[in-house]
Design a protein around this motif. Structure first.
Motif, PDB file in Angstrom:
ATOM      1  N   GLY A   1     -22.090 -11.708  -7.805  1.00  0.00           N
ATOM      2  CA  GLY A   1     -22.954 -12.783  -7.307  1.00  0.00           C
ATOM      3  C   GLY A   1     -22.749 -14.117  -7.990  1.00  0.00           C
ATOM      4  N   GLN A   2     -21.506 -14.446  -8.361  1.00  0.00           N
ATOM      5  CA  GLN A   2     -21.237 -15.687  -9.095  1.00  0.00           C
ATOM      6  C   GLN A   2     -20.583 -16.773  -8.237  1.00  0.00           C
ATOM      7  OE1 GLN A   2     -20.092 -15.371 -13.388  1.00  0.00           O
ATOM      8  NE2 GLN A   2     -19.472 -13.309 -12.789  1.00  0.00           N
ATOM      9  N   GLN A   3     -20.739 -16.677  -6.910  1.00  0.00           N
ATOM     10  CA  GLN A   3     -20.106 -17.683  -6.058  1.00  0.00           C
ATOM     11  C   GLN A   3     -20.603 -19.087  -6.354  1.00  0.00           C
ATOM     12  OE1 GLN A   3     -21.311 -14.727  -5.085  1.00  0.00           O
ATOM     13  NE2 GLN A   3     -20.295 -13.953  -3.258  1.00  0.00           N
ATOM     14  N   GLY A   4     -21.897 -19.225  -6.635  1.00  0.00           N
ATOM     15  CA  GLY A   4     -22.444 -20.552  -6.941  1.00  0.00           C
ATOM     16  C   GLY A   4     -21.845 -21.126  -8.211  1.00  0.00           C
ATOM     17  N   ALA A   5     -21.763 -20.310  -9.255  1.00  0.00           N
ATOM     18  CA  ALA A   5     -21.167 -20.759 -10.518  1.00  0.00           C
ATOM     19  C   ALA A   5     -19.685 -21.060 -10.331  1.00  0.00           C
ATOM     20  CB  ALA A   5     -21.370 -19.696 -11.598  1.00  0.00           C
TER      21      ALA A   5
ATOM     22  N   GLY B   1     -24.186 -12.228  -1.875  1.00  0.00           N
ATOM     23  CA  GLY B   1     -24.555 -13.604  -1.527  1.00  0.00           C
ATOM     24  C   GLY B   1     -23.362 -14.523  -1.423  1.00  0.00           C
ATOM     25  N   GLY B   2     -23.638 -15.817  -1.623  1.00  0.00           N
ATOM     26  CA  GLY B   2     -22.581 -16.827  -1.526  1.00  0.00           C
ATOM     27  C   GLY B   2     -22.693 -17.641  -0.256  1.00  0.00           C
ATOM     28  N   ASN B   3     -22.240 -18.908  -0.315  1.00  0.00           N
ATOM     29  CA  ASN B   3     -22.320 -19.745   0.878  1.00  0.00           C
ATOM     30  C   ASN B   3     -21.185 -19.390   1.834  1.00  0.00           C
ATOM     31  OD1 ASN B   3     -19.950 -21.726   0.648  1.00  0.00           O
ATOM     32  ND2 ASN B   3     -20.924 -21.975  -1.362  1.00  0.00           N
ATOM     33  N   THR B   4     -21.418 -19.654   3.113  1.00  0.00           N
ATOM     34  CA  THR B   4     -20.491 -19.215   4.162  1.00  0.00           C
ATOM     35  C   THR B   4     -19.108 -19.815   3.993  1.00  0.00           C
ATOM     36  OG1 THR B   4     -22.345 -18.975   5.704  1.00  0.00           O
ATOM     37  CG2 THR B   4     -20.120 -19.116   6.648  1.00  0.00           C
TER      38      THR B   4
ATOM     39  N   ASP C   1      -8.859 -18.717 -13.720  1.00  0.00           N
ATOM     40  CA  ASP C   1      -9.276 -19.558 -14.842  1.00  0.00           C
ATOM     41  C   ASP C   1     -10.783 -19.494 -15.082  1.00  0.00           C
ATOM     42  OD1 ASP C   1      -6.641 -20.241 -15.066  1.00  0.00           O
ATOM     43  OD2 ASP C   1      -6.855 -22.217 -14.139  1.00  0.00           O
ATOM     44  N   PHE C   2     -11.563 -19.281 -14.022  1.00  0.00           N
ATOM     45  CA  PHE C   2     -13.027 -19.215 -14.138  1.00  0.00           C
ATOM     46  C   PHE C   2     -13.453 -18.114 -15.101  1.00  0.00           C
ATOM     47  CE2 PHE C   2     -16.900 -17.076 -12.527  1.00  0.00           C
ATOM     48  CZ  PHE C   2     -17.834 -18.083 -12.710  1.00  0.00           C
ATOM     49  N   ILE C   3     -12.811 -16.974 -15.029  1.00  0.00           N
ATOM     50  CA  ILE C   3     -13.198 -15.847 -15.884  1.00  0.00           C
ATOM     51  C   ILE C   3     -12.906 -16.157 -17.346  1.00  0.00           C
ATOM     52  CG2 ILE C   3     -12.750 -13.404 -16.369  1.00  0.00           C
ATOM     53  CD1 ILE C   3     -12.201 -13.162 -13.287  1.00  0.00           C
ATOM     54  N   PHE C   4     -11.794 -16.854 -17.603  1.00  0.00           N
ATOM     55  CA  PHE C   4     -11.483 -17.285 -18.964  1.00  0.00           C
ATOM     56  C   PHE C   4     -12.491 -18.326 -19.452  1.00  0.00           C
ATOM     57  CE2 PHE C   4      -7.461 -15.402 -17.925  1.00  0.00           C
ATOM     58  CZ  PHE C   4      -6.915 -15.008 -19.127  1.00  0.00           C
ATOM     59  N   ALA C   5     -12.679 -19.377 -18.647  1.00  0.00           N
ATOM     60  CA  ALA C   5     -13.496 -20.521 -19.077  1.00  0.00           C
ATOM     61  C   ALA C   5     -14.941 -20.132 -19.340  1.00  0.00           C
ATOM     62  CB  ALA C   5     -13.437 -21.623 -18.019  1.00  0.00           C
ATOM     63  N   THR C   6     -15.440 -19.146 -18.613  1.00  0.00           N
ATOM     64  CA  THR C   6     -16.834 -18.732 -18.778  1.00  0.00           C
ATOM     65  C   THR C   6     -16.999 -17.580 -19.760  1.00  0.00           C
ATOM     66  OG1 THR C   6     -16.572 -17.394 -16.766  1.00  0.00           O
ATOM     67  CG2 THR C   6     -17.576 -19.568 -16.516  1.00  0.00           C
TER      68      THR C   6
ATOM     69  N   ALA D   1      -4.192  -8.732  -9.542  1.00  0.00           N
ATOM     70  CA  ALA D   1      -5.059  -9.396 -10.523  1.00  0.00           C
ATOM     71  C   ALA D   1      -5.878 -10.495  -9.861  1.00  0.00           C
ATOM     72  CB  ALA D   1      -4.218  -9.966 -11.664  1.00  0.00           C
ATOM     73  N   ILE D   2      -5.264 -11.254  -8.969  1.00  0.00           N
ATOM     74  CA  ILE D   2      -5.993 -12.303  -8.249  1.00  0.00           C
ATOM     75  C   ILE D   2      -7.060 -11.692  -7.351  1.00  0.00           C
ATOM     76  CG2 ILE D   2      -5.753 -14.083  -6.459  1.00  0.00           C
ATOM     77  CD1 ILE D   2      -2.950 -14.656  -7.730  1.00  0.00           C
ATOM     78  N   LEU D   3      -6.712 -10.616  -6.657  1.00  0.00           N
ATOM     79  CA  LEU D   3      -7.689  -9.935  -5.807  1.00  0.00           C
ATOM     80  C   LEU D   3      -8.848  -9.390  -6.630  1.00  0.00           C
ATOM     81  CD1 LEU D   3      -5.151  -8.063  -3.518  1.00  0.00           C
ATOM     82  CD2 LEU D   3      -6.706  -9.897  -2.798  1.00  0.00           C
ATOM     83  N   ASP D   4      -8.550  -8.877  -7.814  1.00  0.00           N
ATOM     84  CA  ASP D   4      -9.607  -8.357  -8.677  1.00  0.00           C
ATOM     85  C   ASP D   4     -10.499  -9.481  -9.206  1.00  0.00           C
ATOM     86  OD1 ASP D   4      -8.735  -5.801  -8.251  1.00  0.00           O
ATOM     87  OD2 ASP D   4      -7.746  -5.580 -10.199  1.00  0.00           O
ATOM     88  N   ALA D   5      -9.908 -10.626  -9.520  1.00  0.00           N
ATOM     89  CA  ALA D   5     -10.704 -11.762  -9.981  1.00  0.00           C
ATOM     90  C   ALA D   5     -11.684 -12.197  -8.901  1.00  0.00           C
ATOM     91  CB  ALA D   5      -9.794 -12.919 -10.370  1.00  0.00           C
ATOM     92  N   ILE D   6     -11.217 -12.256  -7.665  1.00  0.00           N
ATOM     93  CA  ILE D   6     -12.091 -12.668  -6.558  1.00  0.00           C
ATOM     94  C   ILE D   6     -13.163 -11.619  -6.321  1.00  0.00           C
ATOM     95  CG2 ILE D   6     -12.184 -13.142  -4.081  1.00  0.00           C
ATOM     96  CD1 ILE D   6      -9.357 -14.330  -4.365  1.00  0.00           C
TER      97      ILE D   6
END
Length: 252
Positions: A111-115, A65-68, A38-43, A99-104
């Motif tokens: 580098g969009q872990q924070g968003a 990056g990204g938090n642990t 859903d993140f890819i759609f919403a953004t 598709a889920i693996l590709d989204a992740i």
């Protein structure tokens, strides 16, 4: 190549494994997978996502990056859906799991872990439909869309605190901002789930706006009364915007 349509069609593999009383760890995995899609759609990252997977070296790109804690949850989610992809219960689950693996991977490698973490907080809080921008006037919004080098699609924006979709066809360069009834639907569902109880009352809209602007960022949503009308006060931290939405919109 995974497309936006593939992402939209991947939800059944999540729903099939969702159940009441499921283990907390499985629930966290399924929620993360749902939110990644859903993140890819919403953004509005349709074209960026599809272009990303046209790269010849895409499968070798590392996470940025990204938090642990989030990185660990993403790793557990990937292992879960890798197993489903490699040992599927049906042919459809291969494409859905991929598709889920590709989204992740897209979220990690760009580098969009924070968003993404902020988006998950938005969803968990039950906040209003996600928007990528806000404008005071239609003219401002149309100027932004006309001059944007890569308009988000699909996505939503606020224009004078009314919800509009962003539509961009890259082949024809058609750009539009149709109104959407997302706010009406959200308010209808919200009042079914909770009783609107105002935390403050005001004589004018200006007084309510001033009060809402003075609230701390931790306050994301509240009911207020302006005269005889109930309003939902909402804060969008991703665009630093505060708005008041009349409950009467749910009945319009």
């Amino acid at each position: 190549m995974t497309t936006l349509s593939d992402l939209a069609n991947a939800h059944p593999v999540i729903g099939k494994r969702w159940s009441q009383g499921q283990a907390p760890e499985q629930e966290r995995i399924l929620v993360l997978a749902r939110d990644a899609l859903d993140f890819i759609f919403a953004t509005g990252q349709r074209y960026d996502f599809e272009d990303f997977f046209k790269r010849p070296d895409v499968r070798r790109l590392p996470a940025q990056g990204g938090n642990t804690e989030l990185s660990e949850r993403m790793e557990r989610t990937k292992r879960f859906f890798e197993k489903l992809r490699d040992e599927p219960e049906s042919a459809e689950e291969v494409a859905q799991s991929q598709a889920i693996l590709d989204a992740i991977q897209y979220i990690e490698s760009t580098g969009q872990q924070g968003a993404f973490a902020a988006y998950q907080q938005h969803v968990e809080a039950g906040d209003l439909p996600f928007v990528v921008a806000s404008f005071d006037t239609r003219e401002d919004a149309e100027a932004w869309l006309a001059n944007h080098p890569h308009p988000p699609d699909p996505a939503s924006v606020l224009i004078a605190n009314e919800f509009h979709d962003v539509v961009h066809d890259r082949k024809t360069n058609i750009r539009r901002l149709p109104r959407t009834r997302a706010l009406k639907w959200y308010l209808e569902e919200l009042v079914e789930e909770e009783q609107p109880v105002p935390v403050a009352s005001f004589g004018t809209r200006e007084e309510a706006d001033a009060w809402w602007r003075a609230q701390p960022e931790s306050v994301r949503r509240a009911w207020v009364r302006v005269g005889d009308e109930l309003y939902l006060a909402a804060y969008y931290p991703n665009i630093h915007h505060r708005a008041l939405f009349p409950l009467s919109l749910a009945r319009s």
